[in-house]
Scaffold this active site. Structure first.
Site, PDB file in Angstrom:
ATOM      1  N   GLU A   1       0.590  -1.262   0.005  1.00 38.38           N
ATOM      2  CA  GLU A   1       0.145  -0.089  -0.095  1.00 38.38           C
ATOM      3  C   GLU A   1       0.840   1.206  -0.023  1.00 38.38           C
ATOM      4  O   GLU A   1       0.539   2.228   0.832  1.00 38.38           O
ATOM      5  CB  GLU A   1      -0.755  -0.107   1.356  1.00 38.38           C
ATOM      6  CG  GLU A   1      -1.926  -1.253   1.170  1.00 38.38           C
ATOM      7  CD  GLU A   1      -3.090  -1.067   2.171  1.00 38.38           C
ATOM      8  OE1 GLU A   1      -2.570  -0.480   2.931  1.00 38.38           O
ATOM      9  OE2 GLU A   1      -4.147  -1.848   2.116  1.00 38.38           O
TER      10      GLU A   1
ATOM     11  N   GLU B   1      -6.659  -8.152  -0.776  1.00 36.53           N
ATOM     12  CA  GLU B   1      -7.183  -8.025   0.895  1.00 36.53           C
ATOM     13  C   GLU B   1      -8.619  -7.690   0.533  1.00 36.53           C
ATOM     14  O   GLU B   1      -9.022  -6.573   0.452  1.00 36.53           O
ATOM     15  CB  GLU B   1      -6.325  -6.884   1.502  1.00 36.53           C
ATOM     16  CG  GLU B   1      -4.989  -7.365   1.997  1.00 36.53           C
ATOM     17  CD  GLU B   1      -4.533  -6.267   2.848  1.00 36.53           C
ATOM     18  OE1 GLU B   1      -5.135  -5.207   3.256  1.00 36.53           O
ATOM     19  OE2 GLU B   1      -3.472  -6.296   3.120  1.00 36.53           O
TER      20      GLU B   1
END
Length: 659
Positions: A123, A192
Site C-alpha cells: 500500500e 485483501e
C-alpha cells in the site's frame, strides 16, 4: 494490508498453495488469471499471520482453511519479528535473505514447493504520490530488485497503480469490483478482501455481515476477478507489544471466519465455503469466456459467461439495498433478494445466493475453569524523580519514541518546582492547577510521589490535555509524568516523524505569579520501569528473585498505582482455548511464564452508540495459548498502572456451540 497491521515494518508477503500438487512447475499469468501447470485457476486465499497464533494452532488453522474451500494461504513475512533490532533494517538485505532461505528449502513452486506468488511493498501509493519522483524511483527499484531475485513466481504490489511490469498491481478494500489492473495483460486480483476490521481501545467492535462479504466477492468474480484473498481468514492475537498501530487492541480477531482462538465462526465460515464451491463449478466458463452483461431492470443485471465448448455460467445481480426483485432470465423467472447475487453454474439453476444464509450460527461462552491463583505477592514501582539515576537530563521536553527507541512503552519525565512559603494557596487559597499537553497516548501525573490523575487520547484524537488540581508545599516539589505509548505510528507519508509523548506546554496555574510554564525547565528522563528490567527481564524469569516481592492476600487493601502482581497456578484440564479475564483491572500488561500476552486496557469502553457490544470494555478477555502453560506451577505476572482488584482476575475457557 489494512492500515492496522504494522504494514510499514513488513515489506514482503507470500502465498502458499494448499492443494496443488507439489511438482516442478511454472507459475505465470495472463489477462484472465494466474496460470499454474499450464492451467488458468480461480484461487481463493486467506491471510493467516504466523506470529499472531501459537505454533500448536498452525496445523489446525491450515486444515480449517482447506476445509473452508481455500486453495492457498497468504502470510506476511514479519520484518519486525525476524529482525527486531537493526542489522541494519535495510529492505534489500531483508528481502534477499528471506528469498534465499526459501530457495534453500525449495519452497517456490518452480522448485516443487508451495509458494505460487510473492508481494513486495505494501500500500505504498500514498507515499509515492507524496514523495513524487523519489517515490516513483523507489517503486521502480523495489520492483526490479524483487524480479531480479529469480523466484520464477509472479510478484504483486497491492494498492500501487503504477506497479512496473511484470509486477501485478492489485486491489485492497471492502469492495474491488470496479478495480482494473494497469495493463490489459495482467489479471484482476484482490489481495485483501476485508472480512471485518481491527478494534481499538475505546472504539467500537467492527463486524462485517457475511452476506455483504459474499456479495462483494461474487461481484468481483463476475467482473472478471480470478484471485481473492480474505484479510483476515484468521486474525489471531497481537501478543506482547506487537499491536500494529496506536491504540490497536491485543485481540486481532477481525471478525474473521476463524476467530482469534482458532475456532470456526458461523455462519461466516460455512457461507463462504458454499460460495467457493459455487464459483468453482463455474471456473471453466469464467476463465475461457468473456462476460455478456444484460440489464434485467433498474437495479438488476445478468453477467453471462458462455464458452465455445458450450459451457455456460450466469450471475444474476440485484444492487438495490432494500428491495427484492423478480426478474426474467432465459425465459425463466427468478427471485433476487436485495443486495445479492445468485450463481447459476449452468445458466439455469440457482445453487447459491449471497444473501440467503443457512446453517448453524456460533454461540460463544467464556466459562470458568476453576483455576485458583495462589501465593500472591506484590511489588510497587517507585515514582521516578530528579534525584534518581536518569537516562537523560536536558532543558526542555523530548519526543518519546526518539528517546525510548521502542524498547518500552513507558517514559518518565521529571522536573522540580520551587514554591514560596508566602504563596496564597498555602494560606487557605484554592489549590494550583497543572495542565499537561501530550501527543499521546496515555499519561499518569505524580506530584511528590503521589498519583494526581491520568488522561489519555484515542486512535482518532491522539492529542489530549491533562488538567487537575495539585497538592504542592513550600519549597521544592517534584512533578513526575509517566507517558505511555500504546503502539507505533504505522502508515501514511512521513509517519516516522509523527510525534508521541509530552511535548508541552506544561503549565502550573493559580500561583501568585499567575502561571509558570515548566516546558523549558530542566527535565530528567528515564526509559521504562524497574519491573520491566527486574521482573520481566525481557521474557526471562531468572531475575525475579532480585525484586523485593511482598506476600499479599489482596484482601482489604487499597490497591496502589504502578503495582506488579505475582501468583502461581496449575493448568486446567481439557483442550478448550483459554483466556485471562482482566475486567477487574484497568490498564497494564500481563505475562505467563515470562511470555507477554499483551497490553490490557479494560478501563476503556466502547461508545454507547457503537452498534455492537456498546458500553462494554474494549477488550475483556486476553488469549492464553495452551502451549505456553506447564501442568503445574505456572507463573502469572500482572503490571497495573492505575488500580485494580487482582483477586478477581480469572482464567476462563472459550466454548463455542452451534445452533
Amino acid at each position: 494490508m489494512a492500515a492496522s497491521s504494522g504494514s510499514k515494518s513488513i515489506f514482503m508477503s507470500i502465498v502458499l498453495s494448499l492443494c496443488l500438487h507439489l511438482t516442478l512447475s511454472s507459475v505465470t499469468y495472463d489477462n484472465k488469471a494466474l496460470i499454474i501447470n499450464g492451467q488458468r485457476r480461480i484461487l481463493f486465499s486467506g491471510s493467516i499471520h504466523y506470529p499472531r497464533s501459537s505454533h500448536e494452532m498452525w496445523e489446525g488453522l491450515i486444515q480449517k482453511a482447506k476445509d473452508g474451500g481455500l486453495d492457498v494461504i497468504d502470510t506476511y513475512v514479519f520484518w519486525n519479528v525476524h529482525e527486531p533490532s537493526p542489522g541494519n533494517h535495510a529492505m534489500q538485505n531483508f528481502t534477499q535473505k528471506i528469498v534465499l532461505m526459501m530457495k534453500d528449502e525449495k519452497l517456490f513452486k518452480s522448485q516443487g514447493g508451495p509458494i505460487i506468488l510473492s508481494q513486495i511493498e505494501n500500500e505504498y501509493e500514498p507515499e509515492r504520490e507524496e514523495f513524487g519522483s523519489a517515490g516513483e524511483a523507489y517503486i521502480k527499484w523495489a520492483a526490479e530488485m524483487a524480479v531480479e531475485l529469480n523466484t520464477e513466481v509472479p510478484w504483486v504490489m497491492c494498492k500501487e497503480e503504477d506497479a512496473p511490469d511484470p509486477v501485478i498491481n492489485t486491489c485492497n478494500g471492502f469492495y474491488c469490483h470496479s478495480f482494473s489492473p494497469n495493463k490489459p495483460s495482467k489479471p484482476k486480483m484482490w489481495t485483501e478482501a476485508w472480512t471485518g476490521w481491527f478494534s481499538d481501545f475505546g472504539g467500537q467492535n467492527y463486524q462485517r455481515p457475511v452476506e455483504d462479504l459474499a456479495f462483494a466477492v461474487a461481484r468481483f468474480i463476475q467482473k472478471g476477478g480470478s484471485f481473492v484473498n480474505y484479510y483476515m481468514y484468521h486474525g489471531g492475537t497481537n501478543f506482547g507489544r506487537t499491536a500494529g498501530g496506536p491504540f490497536i487492541t491485543t485481540s486481532y480477531d477481525y471478525d474473521a471466519p476463524i476467530d482469534e482462538y482458532g475456532l470456526i465462526r458461523e455462519p461466516k465460515y460455512g457461507h463462504l465455503k458454499k460460495l467457493h464451491k459455487a464459483i468453482k463449478l463455474c471456473e471453466n466458463a469464467l476463465l475461457t469466456a468473456n462476460s455478456t452483461v444484460t440489464s434485467l431492470g433498474n437495479y438488476e443485471e445478468a453477467h453471462v459467461f458462455s464458452s465455445e465448448s458450450g459451457q455456460c455460467a450466469a450471475f444474476l445481480s440485484n444492487y438495490h439495498t432494500e428491495s427484492a426483485a423478480r426478474v426474467t432470465f432465459n425465459n425463466k423467472q427468478y427471485n433476487l433478494p436485495p443486495w445479492s447475487i445468485s450463481i447459476l453454474p449452468d445458466c439455469k439453476n440457482i445453487i447459491f445466493n449471497t444473501a440467503n444464509v443457512t446453517g448453524q450460527r456460533s454461540h460463544v461462552q467464556m466459562l470458568p475453569t476453576n483455576v485458583t491463583f495462589h501465593s500472591w505477592e506484590t511489588f510497587n514501582e517507585d515514582v521516578f524523580s530528579l534525584e534518581d539515576d536518569s537516562t537523560i537530563t536536558t532543558v526542555g521536553l523530548l519526543e518519546q519514541l526518539n528517546v525510548t527507541r521502542d524498547t518500552s512503552d513507558y517514559l518518565w519525565y521529571s522536573t522540580s518546582v520551587n514554591i514560596s512559603s508566602s504563596d496564597s494557596f498555602l494560606h487557605g487559597g484554592e489549590r494550583p492547577t497543572l495542565s499537561v499537553q501530550s501527543r499521546g497516548h496515555a499519561l499518569h501525573v505524580f506530584v511528590n510521589g503521589q498519583l494526581t490523575g491520568s488522561a489519555s487520547g484515542t486512535r482518532t484524537y491522539k492529542r489530549f490535555t491533562f488538567r487537575g488540581n495539585v497538592n504542592l508545599h513550600a519549597g521544592v516539589n517534584t512533578i513526575s509524568l509517566l507517558s505511555i505509548a500504546v503502539g507505533l505510528p504505522n502508515n501514511g507519508p512521513h509517519f516516522e516523524s509523527y510525534k508521541t509523548g509530552v511535548l508541552g506546554p506544561v503549565v502550573l496555574h493559580g500561583i501568585d505569579e499567575g502561571k509558570r510554564d515548566l516546558s523549558w525547565h530542566k527535565w530528567s528522563y528515564k526509559i521504562g520501569l524497574q519491573g520491566e528490567a527486574m521482573v520481566t527481564g525481557l521474557g526471562s524469569q531468572s531475575s525475579i528473585p532480585f525484586v523485593s516481592w511482598v506476600p499479599s492476600s489482596l484482601e482489604h487493601k487499597k490497591q496502589q498505582p504502578l503495582t506488579w502482581y505475582k501468583a502461581y497456578f496449575d493448568a486446567p484440564e481439557g483442550d478448550e482455548p483459554l483466556a485471562m479475564d482482566m475486567s477487574s483491572m484497568n490498564k497494564g500488561q500481563v505475562l505467563i511464564n515470562g511470555q507477554n500476552i499483551g497490553r490490557y486496557w479494560t478501563g476503556t469502553y466502547r461508545p454507547t452508540n457503537c452498534g455492537f457490544d456498546c458500553g462494554k470494555p474494549s477488550q475483556q478477555w486476553y488469549h492464553v495459548p495452551r502451549s505456553w502453560l506447564k501442568p503445574r506451577q505456572n507463573l502469572l505476572i500482572v503490571f497495573e498502572e492505575i488500580s485494580g482488584d487482582a483477586s478477581k482476575i480469572s482464567l476462563v475457557k472459550r466454548l463455542v456451540t452451534r445452533k
